[in-house]
Design a protein around this motif. Structure first.
Motif, PDB file in Angstrom:
ATOM      1  N   GLY A 183     -17.014  39.184   6.472  1.00 25.03           N
ATOM      2  CA  GLY A 183     -16.418  37.852   6.422  1.00 25.03           C
ATOM      3  C   GLY A 183     -14.951  37.905   6.799  1.00 25.03           C
ATOM      4  O   GLY A 183     -14.162  37.063   6.367  1.00 25.03           O
ATOM      5  N   ASN A 184     -14.608  38.881   7.604  1.00 23.22           N
ATOM      6  CA  ASN A 184     -13.201  39.025   7.974  1.00 23.22           C
ATOM      7  C   ASN A 184     -13.145  39.249   9.470  1.00 23.22           C
ATOM      8  O   ASN A 184     -13.600  40.251   9.997  1.00 23.22           O
ATOM      9  CB  ASN A 184     -12.600  40.219   7.218  1.00 23.22           C
ATOM     10  CG  ASN A 184     -11.103  40.312   7.481  1.00 23.22           C
ATOM     11  OD1 ASN A 184     -10.534  39.699   8.387  1.00 23.22           O
ATOM     12  ND2 ASN A 184     -10.464  41.068   6.612  1.00 23.22           N
ATOM     13  N   TYR A 185     -12.584  38.230  10.075  1.00 26.57           N
ATOM     14  CA  TYR A 185     -12.548  38.280  11.541  1.00 26.57           C
ATOM     15  C   TYR A 185     -11.255  38.868  12.067  1.00 26.57           C
ATOM     16  O   TYR A 185     -11.007  38.926  13.248  1.00 26.57           O
ATOM     17  CB  TYR A 185     -12.697  36.875  12.112  1.00 26.57           C
ATOM     18  CG  TYR A 185     -14.073  36.305  11.950  1.00 26.57           C
ATOM     19  CD1 TYR A 185     -14.497  35.747  10.714  1.00 26.57           C
ATOM     20  CD2 TYR A 185     -14.954  36.314  13.024  1.00 26.57           C
ATOM     21  CE1 TYR A 185     -15.757  35.224  10.608  1.00 26.57           C
ATOM     22  CE2 TYR A 185     -16.216  35.776  12.910  1.00 26.57           C
ATOM     23  CZ  TYR A 185     -16.634  35.234  11.695  1.00 26.57           C
ATOM     24  OH  TYR A 185     -17.880  34.719  11.573  1.00 26.57           O
ATOM     25  N   ALA A 186     -10.414  39.343  11.154  1.00 28.73           N
ATOM     26  CA  ALA A 186      -9.087  39.813  11.600  1.00 28.73           C
ATOM     27  C   ALA A 186      -9.220  41.007  12.537  1.00 28.73           C
ATOM     28  O   ALA A 186      -8.552  41.101  13.609  1.00 28.73           O
ATOM     29  CB  ALA A 186      -8.205  40.152  10.392  1.00 28.73           C
ATOM     30  N   LEU A 244     -11.766  41.828  14.333  1.00 26.62           N
ATOM     31  CA  LEU A 244     -12.341  41.394  15.615  1.00 26.62           C
ATOM     32  C   LEU A 244     -11.272  40.712  16.464  1.00 26.62           C
ATOM     33  O   LEU A 244     -11.202  40.890  17.687  1.00 26.62           O
ATOM     34  CB  LEU A 244     -13.529  40.471  15.335  1.00 26.62           C
ATOM     35  CG  LEU A 244     -14.219  39.884  16.581  1.00 26.62           C
ATOM     36  CD1 LEU A 244     -14.814  40.992  17.454  1.00 26.62           C
ATOM     37  CD2 LEU A 244     -15.302  38.901  16.162  1.00 26.62           C
ATOM     38  N   GLU A 245     -10.445  39.920  15.742  1.00 27.59           N
ATOM     39  CA  GLU A 245      -9.406  39.198  16.451  1.00 27.59           C
ATOM     40  C   GLU A 245      -8.456  40.156  17.131  1.00 27.59           C
ATOM     41  O   GLU A 245      -8.052  39.977  18.287  1.00 27.59           O
ATOM     42  CB  GLU A 245      -8.662  38.304  15.454  1.00 27.59           C
ATOM     43  CG  GLU A 245      -7.710  37.301  16.116  1.00 27.59           C
ATOM     44  CD  GLU A 245      -7.047  36.432  15.056  1.00 27.59           C
ATOM     45  OE1 GLU A 245      -7.031  36.792  13.861  1.00 27.59           O
ATOM     46  OE2 GLU A 245      -6.527  35.374  15.463  1.00 27.59           O
ATOM     47  N   LEU A 256     -10.249  41.797  20.042  1.00 34.20           N
ATOM     48  CA  LEU A 256     -10.347  40.885  21.187  1.00 34.20           C
ATOM     49  C   LEU A 256      -8.985  40.707  21.841  1.00 34.20           C
ATOM     50  O   LEU A 256      -8.881  40.627  23.073  1.00 34.20           O
ATOM     51  CB  LEU A 256     -10.895  39.538  20.741  1.00 34.20           C
ATOM     52  CG  LEU A 256     -12.368  39.532  20.334  1.00 34.20           C
ATOM     53  CD1 LEU A 256     -12.777  38.179  19.773  1.00 34.20           C
ATOM     54  CD2 LEU A 256     -13.259  39.924  21.509  1.00 34.20           C
ATOM     55  N   ALA A 277     -19.899  32.725  21.839  1.00 35.46           N
ATOM     56  CA  ALA A 277     -18.467  32.768  22.136  1.00 35.46           C
ATOM     57  C   ALA A 277     -18.247  33.515  23.431  1.00 35.46           C
ATOM     58  O   ALA A 277     -19.101  34.305  23.862  1.00 35.46           O
ATOM     59  CB  ALA A 277     -17.720  33.452  20.989  1.00 35.46           C
ATOM     60  N   VAL A 320     -12.578  32.565  17.339  1.00 36.51           N
ATOM     61  CA  VAL A 320     -11.846  33.850  17.392  1.00 36.51           C
ATOM     62  C   VAL A 320     -11.800  34.352  18.820  1.00 36.51           C
ATOM     63  O   VAL A 320     -10.781  34.841  19.324  1.00 36.51           O
ATOM     64  CB  VAL A 320     -12.526  34.880  16.472  1.00 36.51           C
ATOM     65  CG1 VAL A 320     -12.002  36.291  16.749  1.00 36.51           C
ATOM     66  CG2 VAL A 320     -12.257  34.519  15.007  1.00 36.51           C
ATOM     67  N   ASN A 357      -6.141  31.212  14.089  1.00 30.46           N
ATOM     68  CA  ASN A 357      -6.237  32.419  13.260  1.00 30.46           C
ATOM     69  C   ASN A 357      -7.630  32.550  12.712  1.00 30.46           C
ATOM     70  O   ASN A 357      -8.280  31.561  12.380  1.00 30.46           O
ATOM     71  CB  ASN A 357      -5.248  32.329  12.068  1.00 30.46           C
ATOM     72  CG  ASN A 357      -3.824  32.197  12.604  1.00 30.46           C
ATOM     73  OD1 ASN A 357      -3.452  32.785  13.605  1.00 30.46           O
ATOM     74  ND2 ASN A 357      -3.004  31.403  11.916  1.00 30.46           N
ATOM     75  N   ALA A 358      -8.065  33.771  12.598  1.00 29.35           N
ATOM     76  CA  ALA A 358      -9.429  34.019  12.115  1.00 29.35           C
ATOM     77  C   ALA A 358      -9.532  33.675  10.618  1.00 29.35           C
ATOM     78  O   ALA A 358      -8.599  33.932   9.847  1.00 29.35           O
ATOM     79  CB  ALA A 358      -9.792  35.473  12.334  1.00 29.35           C
ATOM     80  N   PRO A 359     -10.598  33.061  10.123  1.00 26.32           N
ATOM     81  CA  PRO A 359     -10.745  32.696   8.688  1.00 26.32           C
ATOM     82  C   PRO A 359     -11.071  33.928   7.867  1.00 26.32           C
ATOM     83  O   PRO A 359     -11.442  34.970   8.380  1.00 26.32           O
ATOM     84  CB  PRO A 359     -11.899  31.698   8.721  1.00 26.32           C
ATOM     85  CG  PRO A 359     -12.724  32.126   9.882  1.00 26.32           C
ATOM     86  CD  PRO A 359     -11.819  32.671  10.862  1.00 26.32           C
TER      87      PRO A 359
END
Lengths: 729, 142
Positions: free
Chosen positions: A64-67, A69-70, A73, A101, B96, B102-104
């Protein structure tokens, strides 16, 4: 093209080609390999990327953490590889996944998904408790290609430069290697071109140098041999030239001889019916000789008789060795030719042919015709014709000779013409004949011959030697003209002339004597008549007395007789040739002017009217004789025109002659008497009552002719007479 | 169109007729230094379907959402996104990838959510209605 055949090229070309092919192979293979390598590399990279993203997605979804991935990317988005990412969810329809996406945002996901050619794709599945899917990392194929091109560009450049440099290097190496060979080649070519000039060269210590040295040695040998050959050749050439000149001269002479003889060659091939004629024949076959191809072309030239002779002969002659000679006439009926030939076998082909000559014999035929005619003339001539050889032996006589001599031709052949001579011929004549024959000159003499029967006959003998073309005596031609009759006539004439001469002399003597004997008594009579006249003048005063008439008659008759005697005497002198003719330049105009003043006829006061035309000149005349001529003509003009108007005399001086025309208007001369008016004692029948001797005009004519002049008379009875004397200047 | 989607659409239509309070019965909105004391549904939706990356007070917007194990995940997904939780994940995955927002953060419990929000200025999230939320973190729904 010489370059491509040169050794330089031949050495350089294979290496250059090989290197080029290698470069080409590298250029073709390397990019392909590079492409695959790069592609694989890219695949790996993209796979890593896809994997990273996939893992990122999985972690993000699970944690649940897209950081993370961000960040991932964000890292990939900063690259310059033109990479696109698609996140596809398997969804309910695996065949049509849902695009969840993607980046970059200007992507067209559907296009990329449907196009697998333009885009290079790497797929990486991801699995999470939320959903599954695929991460597709995509880059355009073009990017790979561009990358390959960028990687390959320096390689290509290097290859091109290498090819160029290698080519140049190989070329110079080949050049260096081939230079000695080229020099050897030039050397060999010079040898081939027979350039044997000596050369100086340094010996290279290698096989080329050794070869060159060998060639040089060969060149020297060739040079020497060349000199030897040249001398030999010069000698041969001189010999050949001499022989060629001789041959050419012989051929020219032959051609000239043929041309002069109007002779040419022909050849006829039976198998092909081909006829060939030499050019010489153009001169009398109408410039068509070289156009003849077959026998029929030649037959067209001939007249019908010629065709009938030639055609069967050529068609039927098939025996080698068979000879023929034909005299043929051309269709123009003018030219004759002789065709002589022989059937032969060609040694090489075995073919049968006729070879021979054709000669223009027109002249010969004409000569033969002429000879034939002359022969006929000679045969039939009424004169005897004898032909002897140079030894003066008879070889031919004509019929007239046979007739004259009484001998036949066979009896005379081989005999000498002396057999005909008779002793009666003048020995001097015989001597002349002998000398003439000895000197081979023409002879013309009269001889007395005797025939076989013993009869004699006179011939006028014409002998002429004849010679061959080299001037050598061939024989004699004698023509005997039978002059027996003429000789007899001559004898008779001679006798007659002798007699006439005697008679003439007698006549002259008679005339002289008679005129002298007559003159004396006439003179006596005249003088006595004058005495009587004198006495009568005293004794008979009456002039009408008959005595005076008788005296007058006596005087008149004496005058007439004297005049007649003078004329006869004059004629006698003319006949005997004792009259002298002494021409001298005479002023004719003055002579005539003086004469016309005289009173020619008693009791006639008329004078002759004279007219001069042209420029008077001196004329060559005997003054005495021409004075007599004019006196007679003026006297006649007055005498025969008594009572009529005065006669006229016109003297015309022309360039080459003088014409004297004396015209009277008197009784004229009857036409019947005109032809004989200049004969002795002939007078016009209408002049009987007018005194005259009948000798005057004869004397005038004789005198005019002594001056080489002419006299003619024109007259009309009762109108008048014109006498024209013409004297040349 | 799937049955779930049709149901969701109909529920959405029903919720439009319901007062806002009914909306807030399952979960409550919490936030830290968002500048919001109260928020309407529409505003909430616009916050969680982000249009801006910063609050008016210039603090970065940090989205906190219930995780896969959260009891309120489906309610939030339905109320805010009108979709399923998976769809919300996909939605936020695409955002994203877009890189604009910003990503949640996803938390499975209210305590994790409140701890995170307390520590993160600008964050906004959801807890269940039964969870005690300090006043300074509570954002009341109008």
């Amino acid at each position: 093209m010489r370059f491509f055949r040169s050794i330089t090229f031949q050495i350089w070309a294979p290496y250059a080609a090989l290197f080029f092919l290698l470069a080409l192979a590298v250029a073709l293979y390397y990019p392909a390999t590079q492409y695959e390598l790069l592609r694989n590399q890219k695949r790996k990279e993209l796979t890593e990327m896809a994997r990273a993203i996939s893992v990122g997605i999985e972690l993000s979804l699970e944690a649940g953490n897209y950081a993370g991935l961000e960040k991932t990317l964000g890292y990939f988005a900063g690259s310059e590889d033109d990479v696109s990412v698609l996140v596809l969810s398997s969804g309910e329809n695996p065949l049509k996944p849902e695009v969840i996406a993607y980046f970059p945002q200007d992507l067209s996901p559907d296009l990329i998904m449907s196009d697998s050619v333009t885009y290079f794709k790497v797929k990486q599945p991801f699995n999470s408790s939320a959903f599954s899917g695929t991460v597709e990392v995509v880059i355009p194929e073009q990017v790979i290609k561009e990358l390959v091109a960028q990687l390959n560009y320096p390689v290509y450049l290097l290859l091109v430069l290498s090819v160029i440099v290698a080519g140049l290097l190989f070329y110079f190496v080949a050049l260096r290697v081939s230079k000695p060979i080229g020099e050897l080649t030039i050397f060999s070519e010079s040898l081939m071109d027979k350039d044997l000039r000596p050369e100086k060269t340094s010996h290279q210590g290698n096989e080329i140098g050794t070869l060159r040295q060998s060639l040089l040695t060969l060149k020297e040998s060739l040079n020497k041999q060349k000199e030897v050959n040249r001398r030999l050749l010069d000698g041969l050439e001189s010999e050949v030239k001499l022989r060629t000149d001789e041959l050419r001269s012989a051929v020219d002479k032959l051609n000239q001889a043929q041309l002069s003889a109007r002779l040419g060659n022909f050849i006829y091939w039976f198998n092909s019916d081909q006829l060939s004629l030499s050019e010489n024949l153009n001169q009398f076959l109408g410039n068509r000789a070289d156009s003849f191809k077959s026998l029929s072309d030649f037959l067209d030239l001939l007249n019908s008789s010629g065709k009938n002779q030639v055609k069967p002969l050529f068609k039927n002659s098939d025996r080698p060795g068979h000879r023929f000679s034909l005299d043929l006439r051309l269709a123009d009926e003018v030219v004759w030719i002789n065709m002589t030939g022989q059937v032969r076998h060609d040694e090489k082909t075995g073919e049968l042919y006729i070879g021979g000559t054709i000669q223009d014999i027109t002249d010969r035929k004409s000569a033969e015709a002429e000879v034939s005619k002359l022969s006929l003339v000679a045969k039939l001539s009424t004169n005897g014709i004898i032909i002897t050889d140079r030894q003066r032996r008879i070889i031919w006589v004509n019929q007239s000779t046979e007739r004259l001599t009484g001998y036949s031709l066979s009896e005379l052949i081989g005999k000498s013409p002396k057999m005909f001579q008779f002793a009666g011929t003048d020995p001097l004549t015989l001597e002349k004949i002998r000398i003439g024959l000895q000197n081979k000159r023409k002879i013309r003499e009269e001889v007395l011959n005797r025939s076989k029967s013993g009869n004699t006959y006179w011939v006028e003998l014409h002998i002429e030697p004849f010679f061959d073309e080299f001037g050598e005596l061939e024989g004699y031609l004698a023509i005997e003209v039978d002059v027996t009759d003429r000789k007899r006539y001559e004898e008779e004439l001679k006798n007659a002339l002798e007699k006439e001469k005697e008679v003439s002399q007698l006549k002259t003597r008679f005339i002289t004597m008679t005129s002298h004997e007559f003159r004396t008594p006439l003179t006596t009579i005249q003088s006595n008549a004058e005495l009587l006249q004198f006495h009568f003048n005293k004794l008979l005063p009456d002039p009408q007395d008959k005595a005076y008439r008788f005296i007058g008659r006596i005087n008149s008759e004496i005058t007439r007789l004297t005049s007649l005697m003078n004329d006869i005497l004059l004629l006698g002198r003319i006949d005997s040739g004792k009259l002298s003719f002494k021409p001298q330049p005479v002023d004719l105009k003055s002579m005539i002017e003086d004469l016309v003043q005289r009173n020619f006829v008693p009791n006639d006061d008329r004078l002759v009217k004279v007219n001069f035309i042209g420029h008077p000149v001196l004329v060559n005349l005997d003054p005495s004789l021409f004075n007599h001529v004019l006196t007679n003509l003026f006297s006649n003009a007055l005498k025969y025109s008594s009572g009529k108007r005065s006669p006229e005399c016109t003297v015309e001086f022309l360039a080459e002659k003088v014409l004297i025309a004396i015209t009277d208007f008197g009784i004229g001369i009857p036409e019947a008497d005109l032809p004989k008016i200049f004969e002795s004692f002939h007078r016009g029948r209408n002049a009987e009552n007018i005194q005259g001797t009948g000798l005057g005009l004869q004397i005038v004519k004789q005198f005019v002719e002594m001056h080489n002049g002419t006299i003619k008379i024109e007259s009309k009875e009762n109108i008048g007479t014109t006498i024209i004397v013409e004297i040349a200047l | 169109m799937s049955a779930l989607r049709i149901s969701g659409f109909l529920l959405f239509l029903v919720t439009l007729t319901l007062p806002d309070n009914a909306f807030a019965q399952n979960f409550q909105v919490v936030g830290n230094q968002t500048g919001l004391a109260t928020v309407t549904r529409a505003e909430l939706i616009s916050i969680f379907k982000p249009k801006n990356n910063r609050w008016e007070n210039n603090k970065p917007v940090v989205i906190v959402l219930p995780g896969a194990a959260s009891v309120i995940r489906d309610d939030v997904a339905q109320q805010i996104y009108s979709n399923s939780f998976v769809a919300v994940q996909k939605y936020w995955l695409s955002l994203v990838f877009q890189g604009r927002f910003n990503a949640p953060y996803f938390f499975n419990s209210d305590d994790e959510t409140l701890n995170f929000i307390r520590k993160t200025p600008g964050s906004i999230g959801f807890v269940s209605v039964s969870t005690g939320v300090p006043e300074d973190l509570l954002i009341k729904l109008k």
